[in-house]
Design a protein around this motif. Structure first.
Motif, PDB file in Angstrom:
ATOM      1  N   ILE A  49      17.570   2.961   5.455  1.00 39.15           N
ATOM      2  CA  ILE A  49      16.711   2.876   4.467  1.00 39.15           C
ATOM      3  C   ILE A  49      17.793   2.806   3.195  1.00 39.15           C
ATOM      4  CG2 ILE A  49      15.111   3.858   2.727  1.00 39.15           C
ATOM      5  CD1 ILE A  49      13.542   5.106   5.431  1.00 39.15           C
ATOM      6  N   SER A  50      18.789   3.641   3.244  1.00 42.99           N
ATOM      7  CA  SER A  50      19.798   3.681   1.975  1.00 42.99           C
ATOM      8  C   SER A  50      20.396   2.493   2.098  1.00 42.99           C
ATOM      9  CB  SER A  50      20.892   4.872   2.379  1.00 42.99           C
ATOM     10  OG  SER A  50      20.032   5.842   2.266  1.00 42.99           O
ATOM     11  N   LEU A  51      21.062   1.810   3.583  1.00 43.84           N
ATOM     12  CA  LEU A  51      21.655   0.523   3.369  1.00 43.84           C
ATOM     13  C   LEU A  51      20.794  -0.433   2.857  1.00 43.84           C
ATOM     14  CD1 LEU A  51      24.134  -0.814   4.281  1.00 43.84           C
ATOM     15  CD2 LEU A  51      23.404  -0.771   6.768  1.00 43.84           C
ATOM     16  N   ALA A  52      19.461  -0.487   3.286  1.00 46.87           N
ATOM     17  CA  ALA A  52      18.620  -1.744   3.025  1.00 46.87           C
ATOM     18  C   ALA A  52      18.660  -1.708   1.564  1.00 46.87           C
ATOM     19  CB  ALA A  52      17.126  -1.380   3.546  1.00 46.87           C
ATOM     20  N   ILE A  53      18.578  -0.424   0.793  1.00 50.18           N
ATOM     21  CA  ILE A  53      18.372  -0.385  -0.847  1.00 50.18           C
ATOM     22  C   ILE A  53      19.634  -0.880  -1.160  1.00 50.18           C
ATOM     23  CG2 ILE A  53      18.310   1.113  -2.662  1.00 50.18           C
ATOM     24  CD1 ILE A  53      16.654   2.989  -0.921  1.00 50.18           C
ATOM     25  N   ARG A  54      20.977  -0.622  -0.717  1.00 54.68           N
ATOM     26  CA  ARG A  54      22.089  -1.087  -1.036  1.00 54.68           C
ATOM     27  C   ARG A  54      22.147  -2.440  -1.299  1.00 54.68           C
ATOM     28  NH1 ARG A  54      27.586   1.266   1.637  1.00 54.68           N
ATOM     29  NH2 ARG A  54      27.617  -0.867   2.726  1.00 54.68           N
ATOM     30  N   GLU A  55      21.979  -3.302   0.046  1.00 53.39           N
ATOM     31  CA  GLU A  55      22.000  -4.426   0.413  1.00 53.39           C
ATOM     32  C   GLU A  55      20.953  -5.174  -0.112  1.00 53.39           C
ATOM     33  OE1 GLU A  55      25.144  -5.722   1.665  1.00 53.39           O
ATOM     34  OE2 GLU A  55      25.669  -3.578   1.558  1.00 53.39           O
ATOM     35  N   GLN A  56      19.964  -4.643  -0.585  1.00 53.08           N
ATOM     36  CA  GLN A  56      18.849  -5.503  -1.004  1.00 53.08           C
ATOM     37  C   GLN A  56      18.198  -6.337  -0.023  1.00 53.08           C
ATOM     38  OE1 GLN A  56      19.757  -7.082  -4.933  1.00 53.08           O
ATOM     39  NE2 GLN A  56      18.463  -5.451  -5.729  1.00 53.08           N
ATOM     40  N   LEU A  57      17.968  -5.689   1.332  1.00 54.71           N
ATOM     41  CA  LEU A  57      17.447  -6.498   2.513  1.00 54.71           C
ATOM     42  C   LEU A  57      16.365  -5.806   3.171  1.00 54.71           C
ATOM     43  CD1 LEU A  57      21.155  -6.898   4.312  1.00 54.71           C
ATOM     44  CD2 LEU A  57      19.734  -8.674   3.237  1.00 54.71           C
ATOM     45  N   TRP A  58      15.669  -6.424   4.100  1.00 55.46           N
ATOM     46  CA  TRP A  58      14.466  -5.911   4.798  1.00 55.46           C
ATOM     47  C   TRP A  58      15.322  -4.999   5.794  1.00 55.46           C
ATOM     48  CZ3 TRP A  58       9.088  -7.104   5.176  1.00 55.46           C
ATOM     49  CH2 TRP A  58       8.476  -7.936   4.115  1.00 55.46           C
ATOM     50  N   ALA A  59      14.332  -3.942   6.080  1.00 53.72           N
ATOM     51  CA  ALA A  59      14.774  -3.018   7.247  1.00 53.72           C
ATOM     52  C   ALA A  59      13.774  -3.275   8.521  1.00 53.72           C
ATOM     53  CB  ALA A  59      14.493  -1.553   6.922  1.00 53.72           C
ATOM     54  N   VAL A  60      14.612  -3.229   9.639  1.00 55.96           N
ATOM     55  CA  VAL A  60      13.747  -3.372  11.088  1.00 55.96           C
ATOM     56  C   VAL A  60      13.395  -1.948  11.554  1.00 55.96           C
ATOM     57  CG1 VAL A  60      13.435  -4.453  13.302  1.00 55.96           C
ATOM     58  CG2 VAL A  60      14.685  -5.748  11.418  1.00 55.96           C
ATOM     59  N   ILE A  61      12.144  -1.610  11.534  1.00 55.62           N
ATOM     60  CA  ILE A  61      12.229  -0.247  11.903  1.00 55.62           C
ATOM     61  C   ILE A  61      10.815  -0.106  12.686  1.00 55.62           C
ATOM     62  CG2 ILE A  61      11.683   2.239  11.342  1.00 55.62           C
ATOM     63  CD1 ILE A  61      12.947   1.732   8.551  1.00 55.62           C
ATOM     64  N   GLU A  62      10.727   0.282  14.119  1.00 54.88           N
ATOM     65  CA  GLU A  62       9.740   0.296  14.820  1.00 54.88           C
ATOM     66  C   GLU A  62       8.845   1.719  14.698  1.00 54.88           C
ATOM     67  OE1 GLU A  62       8.751  -2.102  17.054  1.00 54.88           O
ATOM     68  OE2 GLU A  62      10.774  -3.465  16.196  1.00 54.88           O
ATOM     69  N   ASP A  63       9.353   2.734  14.059  1.00 52.08           N
ATOM     70  CA  ASP A  63       8.708   3.888  13.954  1.00 52.08           C
ATOM     71  C   ASP A  63       7.799   3.822  13.017  1.00 52.08           C
ATOM     72  OD1 ASP A  63       8.843   7.094  14.657  1.00 52.08           O
ATOM     73  OD2 ASP A  63       8.582   6.986  12.502  1.00 52.08           O
ATOM     74  N   LYS A  64       6.490   3.868  13.152  1.00 50.84           N
ATOM     75  CA  LYS A  64       5.594   3.670  11.915  1.00 50.84           C
ATOM     76  C   LYS A  64       5.604   4.603  10.810  1.00 50.84           C
ATOM     77  CE  LYS A  64       1.266   4.851  13.052  1.00 50.84           C
ATOM     78  NZ  LYS A  64       0.318   5.311  13.398  1.00 50.84           N
ATOM     79  N   ARG A  65       6.128   5.977  10.914  1.00 49.31           N
ATOM     80  CA  ARG A  65       6.043   7.080   9.938  1.00 49.31           C
ATOM     81  C   ARG A  65       7.164   6.633   9.050  1.00 49.31           C
ATOM     82  NH1 ARG A  65       8.729  11.510  10.318  1.00 49.31           N
ATOM     83  NH2 ARG A  65       8.924  11.422  12.390  1.00 49.31           N
ATOM     84  N   ALA A  66       8.403   6.229   9.782  1.00 45.03           N
ATOM     85  CA  ALA A  66       9.586   5.848   8.745  1.00 45.03           C
ATOM     86  C   ALA A  66       9.348   4.548   8.192  1.00 45.03           C
ATOM     87  CB  ALA A  66      10.825   5.852   9.765  1.00 45.03           C
ATOM     88  N   ARG A  67       8.552   3.718   8.873  1.00 38.76           N
ATOM     89  CA  ARG A  67       8.499   2.122   7.942  1.00 38.76           C
ATOM     90  C   ARG A  67       7.613   2.683   6.943  1.00 38.76           C
ATOM     91  NH1 ARG A  67       6.691  -0.328  12.643  1.00 38.76           N
ATOM     92  NH2 ARG A  67       4.638   0.119  12.272  1.00 38.76           N
ATOM     93  N   ASN A  68       6.497   3.309   7.176  1.00 35.74           N
ATOM     94  CA  ASN A  68       5.463   3.446   6.041  1.00 35.74           C
ATOM     95  C   ASN A  68       6.346   4.390   4.876  1.00 35.74           C
ATOM     96  OD1 ASN A  68       3.346   2.207   7.533  1.00 35.74           O
ATOM     97  ND2 ASN A  68       2.463   4.024   8.041  1.00 35.74           N
ATOM     98  N   PHE A  69       7.039   5.166   5.224  1.00 32.10           N
ATOM     99  CA  PHE A  69       7.727   5.871   4.175  1.00 32.10           C
ATOM    100  C   PHE A  69       8.594   4.881   3.446  1.00 32.10           C
ATOM    101  CE2 PHE A  69      11.610   7.790   2.722  1.00 32.10           C
ATOM    102  CZ  PHE A  69      11.215   8.705   1.839  1.00 32.10           C
ATOM    103  N   ALA A  70       9.302   3.838   4.229  1.00 29.47           N
ATOM    104  CA  ALA A  70      10.265   3.053   3.402  1.00 29.47           C
ATOM    105  C   ALA A  70       9.544   2.159   2.519  1.00 29.47           C
ATOM    106  CB  ALA A  70      10.841   2.261   4.246  1.00 29.47           C
ATOM    107  N   ASN A  71       8.305   1.488   3.070  1.00 31.65           N
ATOM    108  CA  ASN A  71       7.358   0.572   2.299  1.00 31.65           C
ATOM    109  C   ASN A  71       6.890   1.321   1.143  1.00 31.65           C
ATOM    110  OD1 ASN A  71       7.759  -1.756   3.719  1.00 31.65           O
ATOM    111  ND2 ASN A  71       6.405  -0.832   5.328  1.00 31.65           N
ATOM    112  N   ARG A  72       6.532   2.722   1.081  1.00 31.13           N
ATOM    113  CA  ARG A  72       5.838   3.281  -0.043  1.00 31.13           C
ATOM    114  C   ARG A  72       7.017   3.735  -1.067  1.00 31.13           C
ATOM    115  NH1 ARG A  72       2.517   7.247   3.660  1.00 31.13           N
ATOM    116  NH2 ARG A  72       1.082   5.845   4.578  1.00 31.13           N
ATOM    117  N   ASN A  73       8.215   3.262  -0.854  1.00 26.85           N
ATOM    118  CA  ASN A  73       9.428   3.615  -1.626  1.00 26.85           C
ATOM    119  C   ASN A  73      10.097   2.286  -1.834  1.00 26.85           C
ATOM    120  OD1 ASN A  73       9.874   6.811  -2.299  1.00 26.85           O
ATOM    121  ND2 ASN A  73       9.350   6.458   0.007  1.00 26.85           N
TER     122      ASN A  73
END
Lengths: 88, 164
Positions: free
Chosen positions: B90-114
């Protein structure tokens, strides 16, 4: 808390059903509790959680265990929002 | 145009069970960045280097390991319950302004809400079809494979298939 209520003999599966939380999530909460109560240092917690996470990854992704909870309507809304952002 | 993404360990681990599906990374993405914590998770038990790991699946030219990663504050505060790998993704995706590939639903939802755009491989397959980088048959193949590998349930499957 569990020691003082009638559920003190619960299995992990039973506790999961009552709380609607996965075993993995329950483990994380228990470990986190040790941190908030000052029993373990943040570093120790991180180490434990990392270990838990790796074991969870092994179990879930490398051994084809179904995801612990089915998709909720909230999950579907999140997905639809992502599709909207992509114009799909 | 194929996107450049940041990836979590989950989709790689999942595809280890059907290694022929690793070629989808080439078909879907221009480049894949992974943080150091994810590289550690992938090779921890195999006693091989991360380059050997990706060479095995012919991904060594596509995937690049980025390390160290400075965790952003709102992510650091969420450890626990976020794992180290997910936090770095998540931190790297923010730094590089890229989409993240995450299979874990909970972590993915957390990312999207932020305000971090995160999705699973099946989502990128659907997107790839609409962008013209993947044929419809290949996109369906990918979605069905990830469903077969139990990365999501029937409800999500229906959502993906509606768009293919």
């Amino acid at each position: 808390m569990l020691m003082n209520n009638p559920h003190h003999n619960l299995t992990v599966d039973e506790l999961s059903k009552i709380t609607k939380l996965s075993g993995e999530r329950l483990t994380e909460i228990l470990i986190s509790g040790l941190y908030t109560q000052g029993i373990l240092t943040r570093e120790a917690i991180m180490q434990l959680l990392q270990q838990t996470r790796r074991e969870f990854n092994e179990m879930l992704y490398r051994n084809s265990i179904p995801l612990s909870s089915p998709e909720t309507s909230e999950d579907v809304e999140e997905l639809q929002e992502l599709f909207r952002r992509k114009g799909l | 145009m194929k996107p450049k993404v940041v990836a979590d360990a989950s989709s790689f681990m999942c595809l280890e069970r059907e290694p022929e599906l690793f070629c989808f990374y080439h078909e879907l993405f221009e480049a894949v960045l992974i943080p150091g914590a994810v590289a550690e998770e992938l090779v921890e038990k195999d006693e091989i280097t991360i380059i050997q790991y990706f060479s095995k699946y012919h991904l060594h030219r596509l995937v690049r390991v980025v390390s160290p990663i400075d965790l952003v504050d709102f992510v650091r505060k969420r450890i626990p319950p976020l794992g180290r790998g997910e936090s770095e993704v998540i931190s790297l995706a923010i730094r590089e302004q890229l989409w993240a590939v995450i299979e874990d639903k909970r972590a993915r939802n957390f990312a999207n809400r932020n305000q971090v755009e995160a999705a699973n491989m099946a989502f990128f397959a659907v997107d790839g079809y609409h962008n013209g980088t993947l044929t419809r048959n290949r996109a369906i193949e990918m979605v069905l494979a990830m469903h077969r590998l139990k990365m999501f349930g029937d409800v999500f499957l229906a959502e993906f298939m509606k768009r293919l």
